[in-house]
Write a protein that holds these residues in place. Structure first.
Motif, PDB file in Angstrom:
ATOM      1  N   GLY A  85      24.258  16.527 -24.650  1.00 23.57           N
ATOM      2  CA  GLY A  85      25.523  15.705 -24.891  1.00 23.57           C
ATOM      3  C   GLY A  85      26.292  15.653 -25.551  1.00 23.57           C
ATOM      4  O   GLY A  85      27.707  15.302 -25.115  1.00 23.57           O
ATOM      5  N   THR A  86      26.333  17.156 -25.808  1.00 19.59           N
ATOM      6  CA  THR A  86      27.231  18.063 -26.406  1.00 19.59           C
ATOM      7  C   THR A  86      28.219  18.984 -25.584  1.00 19.59           C
ATOM      8  O   THR A  86      29.182  18.295 -25.046  1.00 19.59           O
ATOM      9  CB  THR A  86      27.151  18.644 -27.205  1.00 19.59           C
ATOM     10  N   ASN A 166      26.286   7.449 -34.752  1.00 23.29           N
ATOM     11  CA  ASN A 166      25.353   7.779 -35.095  1.00 23.29           C
ATOM     12  C   ASN A 166      25.977   7.848 -36.621  1.00 23.29           C
ATOM     13  O   ASN A 166      25.007   7.399 -37.494  1.00 23.29           O
ATOM     14  CB  ASN A 166      24.934   9.553 -34.283  1.00 23.29           C
ATOM     15  N   ASP A 195      32.157   7.507 -26.574  1.00 24.57           N
ATOM     16  CA  ASP A 195      30.464   8.596 -26.611  1.00 24.57           C
ATOM     17  C   ASP A 195      29.563   7.578 -26.742  1.00 24.57           C
ATOM     18  O   ASP A 195      29.268   7.152 -27.579  1.00 24.57           O
ATOM     19  CB  ASP A 195      30.520   9.827 -27.886  1.00 24.57           C
ATOM     20  N   ARG A 198      24.312   6.381 -27.188  1.00 28.76           N
ATOM     21  CA  ARG A 198      23.546   6.053 -27.451  1.00 28.76           C
ATOM     22  C   ARG A 198      23.703   4.077 -26.818  1.00 28.76           C
ATOM     23  O   ARG A 198      24.046   3.169 -27.747  1.00 28.76           O
ATOM     24  CB  ARG A 198      23.104   4.798 -29.447  1.00 28.76           C
ATOM     25  N   LYS A 226      17.533  10.211 -25.990  1.00 23.17           N
ATOM     26  CA  LYS A 226      17.452   9.672 -27.544  1.00 23.17           C
ATOM     27  C   LYS A 226      16.706   8.306 -27.901  1.00 23.17           C
ATOM     28  O   LYS A 226      15.610   8.790 -27.290  1.00 23.17           O
ATOM     29  CB  LYS A 226      19.024   9.029 -27.899  1.00 23.17           C
TER      30      LYS A 226
HETATM   31  C1  LIG Z   1      22.634  12.726 -30.335  1.00 21.62           C
HETATM   32  C2  LIG Z   1      24.573  12.927 -30.037  1.00 21.62           C
HETATM   33  C3  LIG Z   1      25.546  13.411 -28.540  1.00 21.62           C
HETATM   34  C4  LIG Z   1      24.527  14.687 -28.133  1.00 21.62           C
HETATM   35  O1  LIG Z   1      23.755  15.503 -28.435  1.00 21.62           O
HETATM   36  P1  LIG Z   1      23.127  16.520 -28.097  1.00 21.62           P
HETATM   37  O2  LIG Z   1      22.632  16.799 -28.480  1.00 21.62           O
HETATM   38  O3  LIG Z   1      23.914  17.511 -27.893  1.00 21.62           O
HETATM   39  O4  LIG Z   1      22.706  15.461 -27.073  1.00 21.62           O
HETATM   40  C5  LIG Z   1      26.545  13.331 -28.643  1.00 21.62           C
HETATM   41  N1  LIG Z   1      27.556  11.756 -29.653  1.00 21.62           N
HETATM   42  C6  LIG Z   1      26.026  11.075 -30.141  1.00 21.62           C
HETATM   43  C7  LIG Z   1      26.726   9.918 -31.008  1.00 21.62           C
HETATM   44  C8  LIG Z   1      24.953  11.427 -30.431  1.00 21.62           C
HETATM   45  O5  LIG Z   1      24.485  10.737 -31.717  1.00 21.62           O
END
Ligand SMILES: *Cc1c(COP(=O)(O)O)cnc(C)c1O
Length: 359
Positions: A85-86, A166, A195, A198, A226
């Motif tokens: 996700g990053t 988050n 983003d 979730r 997730k």
């Molecule tokens: C987990 C998360 C990501 C991405 O995380 P990765 O560990 O890189 O997959 C991006 N945005 C939010 C809000 C998250 O909770």
């Protein structure tokens, strides 16, 4: 001694949990994050049977199918499978802004908290932040900070919104406010990134379609790893033109992967089978919160945030009894429900935590 680094530690809490005393024992309830799920037997079977090819050559049929399916779910033309996700967020930000340009975001957003300055370090993008309450953006406050820009003043190229939020505690951004924000930004020629790590939780909790969220965003990044329970993977959705550019950015970042259909198969399985069941995670989060005296309106999805505690002491004592929680600040812990936390597990976690908190 076995140790894990807490996935959500903050500078003031190192977040290292000593796992040695329960490492071999069954019955540990791991509420640190919904990233901690392990692929189910059926998901592993789907992975084992996946048809694969070289995805850098665009020849992996399973990846191509996942991208087509996820793009359609969100009402976009195209999608791109990325390892994390990053990386998904970073690629999207670069699609919407370049070196010396600005993205406006929430001060507690993942992109400014947990991505190690990627937008600045990788792409020279400035992020400017607006403080929110529990991650819930205030449309007027946000719009007031969007600048047109001229020879003297920095302009805003894009706004990034996190849904669910988050660090806010699984907060849902209301569709009505997202719609208003998106419309106002379009009028001003400013792009919107969601983003949606979730976003599935927001959709299930509110009964909103994924398309309704998707159509508001110019770019969106969604996580398969997730609550959906896949071991790896996120997907970017956007226009075909933007996804073509994203493919080049992904390669530049070292994210071009080969026979990755073996992983995309887990994502396809997750999307097909693990969305509706998120309602169970939400119900268990609500149940846990009620037991701990957390106000019901503060728990909207699968995250329970507890403020005003000694996070290190509480997390340490809970770990001693086989219940793992995250320290997200010195006075705040977080508990996340997921696929691997069933009814018996949440009951046990609630008993242990309520006992420690004397609630
Ligand atoms: C987990 C998360 C990501 C991405 O995380 P990765 O560990 O890189 O997959 C991006 N945005 C939010 C809000 C998250 O909770």
């Amino acid at each position: 001694m076995a140790e894990v680094v807490d996935s959500s530690h903050s500078a003031d809490s190192p977040g290292v949990v000593d796992l040695s005393h329960w490492a071999d024992s069954a019955g540990v309830v791991d509420l640190r994050s919904d990233t901690l799920t392990r692929p189910t037997a059926a998901m592993r079977a789907a992975m084992a049977e996946a048809e694969v090819g070289d995805d850098v050559y665009l020849e992996d049929p399973t990846v191509n199918a996942l991208e087509t399916e996820v793009a359609a779910l969100f009402g976009h033309d195209a999608a791109l499978f990325v390892p994390t996700g990053t990386m998904g967020n970073q690629i999207c930000l670069r699609l919407l802004a370049g070196p010396g340009e600005e993205v406006l975001a929430d001060a507690d957003a993942h992109i400014v908290t947990y991505e190690h300055g990627g937008a600045a370090a990788l792409f020279g993008i400035q992020t400017r932040t607006v403080v929110s309450q529990r991650g819930l953006f205030d449309t007027d406050a946000l719009l007031a900070q969007v600048r047109e820009g001229d020879w003297h003043t920095m302009g805003t190229n894009a706004v990034a919104v996190e849904n669910t939020h988050n660090r806010g505690g699984g907060t849902i951004q209301p569709l009505s406010e997202l719609t208003r924000l998106s419309g106002e930004l379009r009028d001003r020629g400013v792009a919107l990134h969601i983003d949606g790590a979730r976003i599935w939780n927001a959709a299930v909790a509110t009964g909103t379609s994924l398309t309704s969220y998707g159509e508001l965003a110019d770019t969106m990044s969604v996580c398969l790893s997730k609550g959906l329970g896949a071991p790896i993977g996120s997907v970017i959705v956007a226009s075909a033109e933007r996804v073509a550019a994203a493919r080049i950015l992904r390669k530049r970042l070292g994210g071009g992967m080969r026979q990755v259909g073996i992983v995309a198969a887990a994502g396809r399985y997750a999307v097909a089978h693990h969305i509706d069941r998120l309602a169970d995670d939400h119900a268990r989060a609500t149940q846990l919160a009620a037991r701990l005296g957390v106000p019901a309106d503060e728990v909207q999805t699968n995250i329970v945030r507890l403020d005003g505690v000694d996070a290190a002491v509480l997390a340490g004592r809970a770990a001693d009894q086989g219940v793992l929680i995250s320290q997200v600040a010195s006075d705040r812990v977080r508990m996340v429900t997921h696929l691997d936390v069933d009814q018996a597990a949440i009951q046990r976690a609630a008993d242990v935590l309520a006992g420690l908190l004397q609630r």
